[in-house]
Design a protein around this motif. Structure first.
Motif, PDB file in Angstrom:
ATOM      1  N   ALA A   1       0.831  -1.208   0.000  1.00 12.14           N
ATOM      2  CA  ALA A   1       0.000   0.000   0.000  1.00 12.14           C
ATOM      3  C   ALA A   1       0.866   1.259   0.000  1.00 12.14           C
ATOM      4  CB  ALA A   1      -0.935   0.005   1.201  1.00 12.14           C
ATOM      5  N   ALA A   2       1.927   1.271   0.806  1.00  8.03           N
ATOM      6  CA  ALA A   2       2.816   2.438   0.869  1.00  8.03           C
ATOM      7  C   ALA A   2       3.557   2.628  -0.448  1.00  8.03           C
ATOM      8  CB  ALA A   2       3.804   2.288   2.030  1.00  8.03           C
ATOM      9  N   ASP A   3       4.036   1.539  -1.035  1.00  4.02           N
ATOM     10  CA  ASP A   3       4.748   1.630  -2.306  1.00  4.02           C
ATOM     11  C   ASP A   3       3.841   2.196  -3.396  1.00  4.02           C
ATOM     12  OD1 ASP A   3       6.913   0.487  -1.008  1.00  4.02           O
ATOM     13  OD2 ASP A   3       6.807  -1.427  -2.096  1.00  4.02           O
ATOM     14  N   GLY A   4       2.649   1.638  -3.497  1.00  8.19           N
ATOM     15  CA  GLY A   4       1.709   2.120  -4.511  1.00  8.19           C
ATOM     16  C   GLY A   4       1.320   3.568  -4.291  1.00  8.19           C
ATOM     17  N   ALA A   5       1.129   3.952  -3.045  1.00  3.97           N
ATOM     18  CA  ALA A   5       0.709   5.319  -2.719  1.00  3.97           C
ATOM     19  C   ALA A   5       1.785   6.336  -3.066  1.00  3.97           C
ATOM     20  CB  ALA A   5       0.347   5.425  -1.242  1.00  3.97           C
ATOM     21  N   ILE A   6       3.045   6.036  -2.745  1.00  7.02           N
ATOM     22  CA  ILE A   6       4.088   7.029  -3.008  1.00  7.02           C
ATOM     23  C   ILE A   6       4.387   7.125  -4.498  1.00  7.02           C
ATOM     24  CG2 ILE A   6       6.200   5.654  -2.712  1.00  7.02           C
ATOM     25  CD1 ILE A   6       5.455   9.192  -1.297  1.00  7.02           C
ATOM     26  N   VAL A   7       4.313   6.022  -5.213  1.00  5.85           N
ATOM     27  CA  VAL A   7       4.504   6.069  -6.669  1.00  5.85           C
ATOM     28  C   VAL A   7       3.389   6.901  -7.297  1.00  5.85           C
ATOM     29  CG1 VAL A   7       4.452   4.676  -8.782  1.00  5.85           C
ATOM     30  CG2 VAL A   7       5.873   3.960  -6.847  1.00  5.85           C
ATOM     31  N   SER A   8       2.161   6.699  -6.846  1.00  5.94           N
ATOM     32  CA  SER A   8       1.025   7.476  -7.354  1.00  5.94           C
ATOM     33  C   SER A   8       1.186   8.950  -7.009  1.00  5.94           C
ATOM     34  CB  SER A   8      -0.268   6.916  -6.752  1.00  5.94           C
ATOM     35  OG  SER A   8      -1.367   7.715  -7.065  1.00  5.94           O
TER      36      SER A   8
ATOM     37  N   TYR B   1       1.062  15.339   2.624  1.00  6.94           N
ATOM     38  CA  TYR B   1       1.120  14.060   3.333  1.00  6.94           C
ATOM     39  C   TYR B   1      -0.282  13.471   3.483  1.00  6.94           C
ATOM     40  CZ  TYR B   1       2.929  10.347   6.198  1.00  6.94           C
ATOM     41  OH  TYR B   1       3.288   9.106   6.648  1.00  6.94           O
ATOM     42  N   ASP B   2      -1.284  14.318   3.709  1.00  5.51           N
ATOM     43  CA  ASP B   2      -2.664  13.837   3.765  1.00  5.51           C
ATOM     44  C   ASP B   2      -3.059  13.193   2.443  1.00  5.51           C
ATOM     45  OD1 ASP B   2      -2.921  14.718   6.376  1.00  5.51           O
ATOM     46  OD2 ASP B   2      -4.051  16.535   5.845  1.00  5.51           O
ATOM     47  N   ASP B   3      -2.618  13.786   1.330  1.00  2.00           N
ATOM     48  CA  ASP B   3      -2.881  13.209   0.016  1.00  2.00           C
ATOM     49  C   ASP B   3      -2.241  11.825  -0.092  1.00  2.00           C
ATOM     50  OD1 ASP B   3      -3.576  12.880  -2.707  1.00  2.00           O
ATOM     51  OD2 ASP B   3      -1.773  13.942  -3.364  1.00  2.00           O
ATOM     52  N   PHE B   4      -0.976  11.724   0.328  1.00  2.00           N
ATOM     53  CA  PHE B   4      -0.298  10.420   0.347  1.00  2.00           C
ATOM     54  C   PHE B   4      -1.074   9.430   1.203  1.00  2.00           C
ATOM     55  CE2 PHE B   4       2.282   7.735   3.117  1.00  2.00           C
ATOM     56  CZ  PHE B   4       2.690   6.783   2.196  1.00  2.00           C
ATOM     57  N   THR B   5      -1.497   9.859   2.397  1.00  3.55           N
ATOM     58  CA  THR B   5      -2.212   8.970   3.317  1.00  3.55           C
ATOM     59  C   THR B   5      -3.513   8.457   2.694  1.00  3.55           C
ATOM     60  OG1 THR B   5      -1.243  10.069   5.234  1.00  3.55           O
ATOM     61  CG2 THR B   5      -3.246   8.809   5.624  1.00  3.55           C
ATOM     62  N   GLY B   6      -4.233   9.334   2.007  1.00  4.13           N
ATOM     63  CA  GLY B   6      -5.455   8.898   1.329  1.00  4.13           C
ATOM     64  C   GLY B   6      -5.156   7.833   0.286  1.00  4.13           C
ATOM     65  N   ARG B   7      -4.105   8.032  -0.488  1.00  7.51           N
ATOM     66  CA  ARG B   7      -3.702   7.040  -1.490  1.00  7.51           C
ATOM     67  C   ARG B   7      -3.299   5.732  -0.804  1.00  7.51           C
ATOM     68  NH1 ARG B   7      -2.337   9.876  -6.497  1.00  7.51           N
ATOM     69  NH2 ARG B   7      -2.605  12.099  -6.119  1.00  7.51           N
ATOM     70  N   TYR B   8      -2.581   5.853   0.307  1.00  9.70           N
ATOM     71  CA  TYR B   8      -2.161   4.683   1.075  1.00  9.70           C
ATOM     72  C   TYR B   8      -3.375   3.890   1.562  1.00  9.70           C
ATOM     73  CZ  TYR B   8      -0.436   2.220   5.266  1.00  9.70           C
ATOM     74  OH  TYR B   8      -0.168   1.292   6.231  1.00  9.70           O
ATOM     75  N   ARG B   9      -4.325   4.560   2.143  1.00 10.74           N
ATOM     76  CA  ARG B   9      -5.512   3.865   2.664  1.00 10.74           C
ATOM     77  C   ARG B   9      -6.324   3.213   1.555  1.00 10.74           C
ATOM     78  NH1 ARG B   9      -7.127   8.249   7.328  1.00 10.74           N
ATOM     79  NH2 ARG B   9      -5.557   7.509   8.799  1.00 10.74           N
TER      80      ARG B   9
END
Length: 134
Positions: free
Chosen positions: A21-28, A92-100
């Protein structure tokens, strides 16, 4: 094993695929800020490498949790030469949303939870059979 009152699971990396989830979120996240970035393939590895040092700073009380997030984002942006967002907290909130949105349970997570439930039910049955309370 007697006296078991409950089972506690750590979600990240135990029941939930945190790394995926973290990998996909940060790449996105990086891709949204720098479409076609030549080092996009490195973003997940860099993000994971930055996690330890900045979490350690927070754990030692050297910065707040919010500040360690800002520092980590700054470091990632600097390393990838991606423009730093004006509002790091919102970024970071944007990243967190992608992560979730990327959360997914490991294939055996439901089975583990069901197994823990069966242990609890079996213990309750044993207490009733022996007349034990509690």
């Amino acid at each position: 094993m007697t006296g078991v009152k409950g089972v506690l699971f750590d979600l990240d990396g135990t029941l939930l695929d945190h790394r995926g989830a973290a990998d996909g979120a940060i790449v996105s996240w990086v891709s949204a800020r720098a479409p076609g970035h030549p080092r996009l393939g490195e973003a997940a590895t860099l993000w994971a490498e930055l996690e330890g040092p900045y979490l350690a700073m927070w754990q030692r009380g050297e910065c707040s949790v919010q500040e360690q997030r800002r520092l980590r984002l700054r470091a990632l942006c600097a390393e990838l030469t991606v423009p730093e967002p004006g509002d790091l907290d919102a970024a970071y909130d944007d990243f967190t949303g992608r992560y979730r949105r990327g959360w997914s349970a490991f294939p055996d997570a439901a089975q583990a939870g069901e197994g823990a439930g069966r242990v609890r039910a079996r213990r309750a049955d044993e207490r009733r059979a022996t007349g034990a309370g509690g």
